[in-house]
Design an enzyme around this catalytic site. Structure first.
Site, PDB file in Angstrom:
ATOM      1  N   CYS A  63       0.756  -0.818  -0.236  1.00 40.70           N
ATOM      2  CA  CYS A  63      -0.056   0.086   0.005  1.00 40.70           C
ATOM      3  C   CYS A  63       0.337   1.345   0.165  1.00 40.70           C
ATOM      4  O   CYS A  63       0.423   1.746  -0.533  1.00 40.70           O
ATOM      5  CB  CYS A  63      -1.104   0.247   1.447  1.00 40.70           C
TER       6      CYS A  63
HETATM    7  N1  CO8 Z   1     -20.854  -9.901   3.256  1.00 37.19           N
HETATM    8  C1  CO8 Z   1     -21.708 -10.657   4.458  1.00 37.19           C
HETATM    9  N2  CO8 Z   1     -20.709 -10.387   5.928  1.00 37.19           N
HETATM   10  C2  CO8 Z   1     -19.862 -10.746   5.905  1.00 37.19           C
HETATM   11  C3  CO8 Z   1     -19.088 -10.037   4.584  1.00 37.19           C
HETATM   12  C4  CO8 Z   1     -19.613 -10.166   3.449  1.00 37.19           C
HETATM   13  N3  CO8 Z   1     -18.715 -10.050   2.365  1.00 37.19           N
HETATM   14  N4  CO8 Z   1     -17.604 -10.661   5.174  1.00 37.19           N
HETATM   15  C5  CO8 Z   1     -17.645 -10.526   6.781  1.00 37.19           C
HETATM   16  N5  CO8 Z   1     -19.357 -10.634   7.076  1.00 37.19           N
HETATM   17  C6  CO8 Z   1     -20.115 -11.094   8.127  1.00 37.19           C
HETATM   18  C7  CO8 Z   1     -19.018 -11.525   9.418  1.00 37.19           C
HETATM   19  O1  CO8 Z   1     -18.427 -13.149   9.311  1.00 37.19           O
HETATM   20  C8  CO8 Z   1     -19.321 -11.217  10.481  1.00 37.19           C
HETATM   21  O2  CO8 Z   1     -19.802 -11.804  11.157  1.00 37.19           O
HETATM   22  P1  CO8 Z   1     -20.396 -12.353  13.114  1.00 37.19           P
HETATM   23  O3  CO8 Z   1     -20.636 -10.640  13.479  1.00 37.19           O
HETATM   24  O4  CO8 Z   1     -21.378 -12.888  13.023  1.00 37.19           O
HETATM   25  O5  CO8 Z   1     -18.782 -12.756  13.326  1.00 37.19           O
HETATM   26  C9  CO8 Z   1     -18.765  -9.648   9.880  1.00 37.19           C
HETATM   27  O6  CO8 Z   1     -20.007  -9.429   9.172  1.00 37.19           O
HETATM   28  C10 CO8 Z   1     -18.373  -8.260  10.909  1.00 37.19           C
HETATM   29  O7  CO8 Z   1     -17.413  -9.165  10.090  1.00 37.19           O
HETATM   30  P2  CO8 Z   1     -15.670  -8.521  10.549  1.00 37.19           P
HETATM   31  O8  CO8 Z   1     -15.392  -8.061  12.300  1.00 37.19           O
HETATM   32  O9  CO8 Z   1     -14.867  -8.927   9.109  1.00 37.19           O
HETATM   33  O10 CO8 Z   1     -16.015  -6.481   9.804  1.00 37.19           O
HETATM   34  P3  CO8 Z   1     -15.496  -5.036  10.026  1.00 37.19           P
HETATM   35  O11 CO8 Z   1     -16.682  -4.720  10.180  1.00 37.19           O
HETATM   36  O12 CO8 Z   1     -13.951  -5.731  11.096  1.00 37.19           O
HETATM   37  O13 CO8 Z   1     -15.323  -6.030   8.046  1.00 37.19           O
HETATM   38  C11 CO8 Z   1     -13.342  -5.028   6.744  1.00 37.19           C
HETATM   39  C12 CO8 Z   1     -14.096  -5.969   7.810  1.00 37.19           C
HETATM   40  C13 CO8 Z   1     -13.766  -4.234   5.486  1.00 37.19           C
HETATM   41  C14 CO8 Z   1     -12.702  -5.840   5.767  1.00 37.19           C
HETATM   42  C15 CO8 Z   1     -12.873  -4.201   7.641  1.00 37.19           C
HETATM   43  O14 CO8 Z   1     -12.191  -4.680   8.769  1.00 37.19           O
HETATM   44  C16 CO8 Z   1     -11.643  -3.447   7.097  1.00 37.19           C
HETATM   45  O15 CO8 Z   1     -11.618  -2.625   6.043  1.00 37.19           O
HETATM   46  N6  CO8 Z   1     -10.334  -3.140   7.845  1.00 37.19           N
HETATM   47  C17 CO8 Z   1      -8.954  -2.943   7.504  1.00 37.19           C
HETATM   48  C18 CO8 Z   1      -8.329  -3.299   6.077  1.00 37.19           C
HETATM   49  C19 CO8 Z   1      -7.324  -2.534   5.586  1.00 37.19           C
HETATM   50  O16 CO8 Z   1      -6.696  -1.741   5.539  1.00 37.19           O
HETATM   51  N7  CO8 Z   1      -6.889  -3.471   5.109  1.00 37.19           N
HETATM   52  C20 CO8 Z   1      -5.589  -3.412   4.230  1.00 37.19           C
HETATM   53  C21 CO8 Z   1      -5.474  -3.590   3.208  1.00 37.19           C
HETATM   54  S1  CO8 Z   1      -4.805  -4.048   2.040  1.00 37.19           S
HETATM   55  C22 CO8 Z   1      -3.965  -3.137   1.341  1.00 37.19           C
HETATM   56  O17 CO8 Z   1      -4.512  -1.983   1.253  1.00 37.19           O
HETATM   57  C23 CO8 Z   1      -2.866  -3.230   0.665  1.00 37.19           C
HETATM   58  C24 CO8 Z   1      -2.125  -4.405   0.254  1.00 37.19           C
HETATM   59  C25 CO8 Z   1      -1.329  -5.119  -0.944  1.00 37.19           C
HETATM   60  C26 CO8 Z   1      -2.638  -4.762  -2.422  1.00 37.19           C
HETATM   61  C27 CO8 Z   1      -3.025  -6.021  -2.413  1.00 37.19           C
HETATM   62  C28 CO8 Z   1      -4.524  -6.443  -4.357  1.00 37.19           C
HETATM   63  C29 CO8 Z   1      -4.560  -7.763  -3.607  1.00 37.19           C
END
Ligand code: CO8
Length: 382
Positions: A165
């Site tokens: 990133c």
């Molecule tokens: N649909 C429906 N429900 C879902 C889904 C979905 N797709 N996914 C998860 N859920 C459910 C889960 O099962 C969970 O259910 P339960 O509470 O019953 O267990 C509930 O939703 C909550 O799940 P999470 O706790 O996982 O959800 P969050 O509210 O934390 O949201 C995110 C998930 C959006 C991923 C969030 O945690 C986030 O954005 N975190 C930061 C991520 C971040 O910044 N990552 C960096 C990315 S890497 C980068 O930027 C570059 C990397 C290199 C490039 C790669 C290229 C491929």
């Protein structure tokens, strides 16, 4: 304490132009979720006996509403839509090109590079170095940057850089140092983020996160600029801290390890919650410390061009810095339509939201993510 580089050398360095290439095709959350849910139905049917026996977990549906609420992403641009929405394939379809043809990543890099060169009024003869910097390169060598250099007719040298990133900001740091050191008059920094081939479209937690794009910038001395739109780089600051919470194990050693080179752990995967909790305070502290080096407070900065991974992250970080909710003009959001574009996110935000700057206005460009890595630049409009 972060390492801040702002040399006392007299050379003043500017970003004199920026470029953006946006793919023609896009995929909405609704389209993505419909194909994912079809895939889930097939998976659950095929594994019905194992699911009934308890040896395989039944896969739940994804939801477009969840994605928009949890991430702020509504749609993403993609290089190749074909194949991505096929529940039996779950991967974009991109044809292989011969060694004599321009590679796909170089091609999109060139689109953004030409746009940046036009905006900075630069010809190939004005540029001494090309950095291609992104989360993945399509091949190990020859460097994509050298291919782009050749295609654009640029003399000098080029190299690739991978810092996930923060690849974009870290490359701008290197360009800034090269211009300061006098090893290049003008540097073309390009971020061709072809992320979709690395998404695990079968993973409900991450299938929605990424999109494709290419950005570019021209970095040069204030003495050589022919642009009417210059942002001086007052200083750069970088911080890295090792974490496996965002990881891709894809690599050439898989061949010798006799493992599936495209298995789930070889594609993008993360502990999203942990990332959120750990990166937000790090990024906010880093940014506050960086602007303080210039005796600037949050109120002195007109715009925050932040990394674009998750809208809730951006709001939280901006809130920590400002002590109040940010408005959309102060910290613009592009991830709603571009999704997370790895290193390009903050640079898209800069490209689309800087025209209203007046001489003397300050802005802060910052990436944060895998590594962990954080990279920032304090900019002032000339
Ligand atoms: N649909 C429906 N429900 C879902 C889904 C979905 N797709 N996914 C998860 N859920 C459910 C889960 O099962 C969970 O259910 P339960 O509470 O019953 O267990 C509930 O939703 C909550 O799940 P999470 O706790 O996982 O959800 P969050 O509210 O934390 O949201 C995110 C998930 C959006 C991923 C969030 O945690 C986030 O954005 N975190 C930061 C991520 C971040 O910044 N990552 C960096 C990315 S890497 C980068 O930027 C570059 C990397 C290199 C490039 C790669 C290229 C491929």
């Amino acid at each position: 304490m972060n390492f801040v580089y702002g040399s006392k050398d007299m050379t003043r360095v500017v970003i004199s132009g920026s470029g953006l290439w946006t793919p023609e095709q896009s995929v909405t959350n609704e389209e993505l979720v419909a194909s994912y849910n079809e895939y889930v139905d097939l998976f659950n049917q095929e594994n019905a006996d194992a699911i009934a026996a308890g040896s395989v977990a039944e896969k739940p549906y994804s939801s477009a509403e969840f994605i928009a609420k949890a991430s702020g992403i509504k749609s993403r641009y993609v290089y190749a839509k074909e194949g991505m929405l096929d529940p039996k394939r779950m991967c974009p379809m991109i044809s292989e090109r011969g060694d004599e043809e321009v590679s796909q990543q170089a091609e999109i890099a060139i689109y953004a590079a030409r746009d940046a060169m036009a905006s900075a009024n630069k010809s190939a003869a004005d540029i001494d170095a090309v950095i291609v910097s992104c989360a993945y390169t399509q091949r190990a060598y020859p460097a994509i940057a050298i291919e782009v250099q050749e295609q654009l007719g640029i003399e000098g040298f080029g190299f690739d850089m991978l810092v996930a990133c923060s690849a974009g900001t870290f490359a701008l740091h290197r360009a800034y140092e090269m211009v300061k050191a006098g090893t290049a008059r003008s540097v073309l920094v390009i971020n061709p983020e072809l992320t979709t081939p690395q998404i695990n479209l079968c993973d409900r937690d991450s299938h929605f996160i990424f999109g494709d794009v290419a950005t570019a910038m021209i970095v040069e001395s204030v003495e050589t600029t022919q642009s009417s739109d210059n942002f001086e780089v007052l200083s750069t600051s970088a911080l890295t801290k090792f974490s496996s919470n965002i990881r891709s194990n894809f690599g050439y050693v898989s061949r010798a390890q006799d493992v599936d080179p495209f298995g789930a752990d070889k594609l993008f995967h993360q502990e999203g919650r942990k990332v959120f909790k750990e990166v937000c305070p790090m990024a906010a502290a880093h940014i506050s410390e960086h602007i303080a080096q210039h005796q600037l407070g949050a109120a002195d900065v007109k715009r925050w061009w932040l990394h674009q991974a998750n809208i809730n992250m951006n709001v939280l970080i901006a809130k920590k810095i400002l002590g109040r909710d940010p408005n959309i003009t102060e910290a613009p959001i592009v991830l709603d339509r571009y999704a997370n574009t790895a290193s390009a996110g903050s640079l898209i935000a800069f490209n689309l939201y800087h025209d209203d700057f007046e001489a003397g206005d300050y802005g802060l460009l910052c990436s944060f993510g895998a590594g962990y890595s954080i990279g920032s630049l304090v900019l002032q409009k000339l």
